[in-house]
Design a protein around this motif. Sequence first.
Motif, PDB file in Angstrom:
ATOM      1  N   CYS A  73       0.852  -1.190   0.000  1.00 43.05           N
ATOM      2  CA  CYS A  73       0.000   0.000   0.000  1.00 43.05           C
ATOM      3  C   CYS A  73       0.890   1.243   0.000  1.00 43.05           C
ATOM      4  CB  CYS A  73      -0.896  -0.002   1.235  1.00 43.05           C
ATOM      5  SG  CYS A  73      -1.754   1.568   1.477  1.00 43.05           S
ATOM      6  N   CYS A  76      -0.162   3.052   3.827  1.00 44.96           N
ATOM      7  CA  CYS A  76       0.164   2.439   5.126  1.00 44.96           C
ATOM      8  C   CYS A  76       1.258   1.368   5.006  1.00 44.96           C
ATOM      9  CB  CYS A  76      -1.089   1.848   5.770  1.00 44.96           C
ATOM     10  SG  CYS A  76      -1.710   0.382   4.945  1.00 44.96           S
ATOM     11  N   CYS A  88      -5.180  -1.114  -1.457  1.00 45.21           N
ATOM     12  CA  CYS A  88      -5.086  -1.524  -0.058  1.00 45.21           C
ATOM     13  C   CYS A  88      -6.468  -1.868   0.478  1.00 45.21           C
ATOM     14  CB  CYS A  88      -4.470  -0.405   0.768  1.00 45.21           C
ATOM     15  SG  CYS A  88      -4.358  -0.824   2.515  1.00 45.21           S
ATOM     16  N   CYS A  91      -7.085   0.946   3.537  1.00 51.16           N
ATOM     17  CA  CYS A  91      -7.302   2.373   3.271  1.00 51.16           C
ATOM     18  C   CYS A  91      -7.680   2.697   1.836  1.00 51.16           C
ATOM     19  CB  CYS A  91      -6.094   3.196   3.735  1.00 51.16           C
ATOM     20  SG  CYS A  91      -4.512   2.528   3.314  1.00 51.16           S
TER      21      CYS A  91
HETATM   22 ZN   LIG Z   1      -3.122   0.963   3.275  1.00 57.59          ZN
END
Ligand SMILES: [Zn+2]
Length: 116
Positions: A73, A76, A88, A91
């Motif tokens: 990602c 993150c 991701c 998120c």
């Molecule tokens: Zn993420």
Amino acid sequence: MHEYGLVQALLERVTHEVAAHDAAAVHRLTVRIGPLAGVDRELFAEAYRLCRPGTRCEHAELVLTTEETDWRCGACGAAIAEGAALVCPTCGWPARLAGGDAIVLERIELEVIPHV
Ligand SMILES: [Zn+2]
């Protein structure tokens, strides 16, 4: 056939290392190739066979290893499972490629004769 260019660059690099270490011979080269590096492993090995006569690698074995594809990602840093959507799950951020697209000269095994 850019594999030839890659092999020639590799041989130049090795020649430089041989000179830098005052080595007598090269025993083995280990090259790591990612599946997304855009390199055909068969062609790379064949280019090596064709290019090495007359170089310091004439008798050196070529070992090709694989780098795992690694998507993460972009926000993150969570790992994205192989084959999953490149987003991701937490998120929703687009994944970025963190590994698998490289070609790396991992190791050169040289024979160095100690000076007395
Ligand atoms: Zn993420």
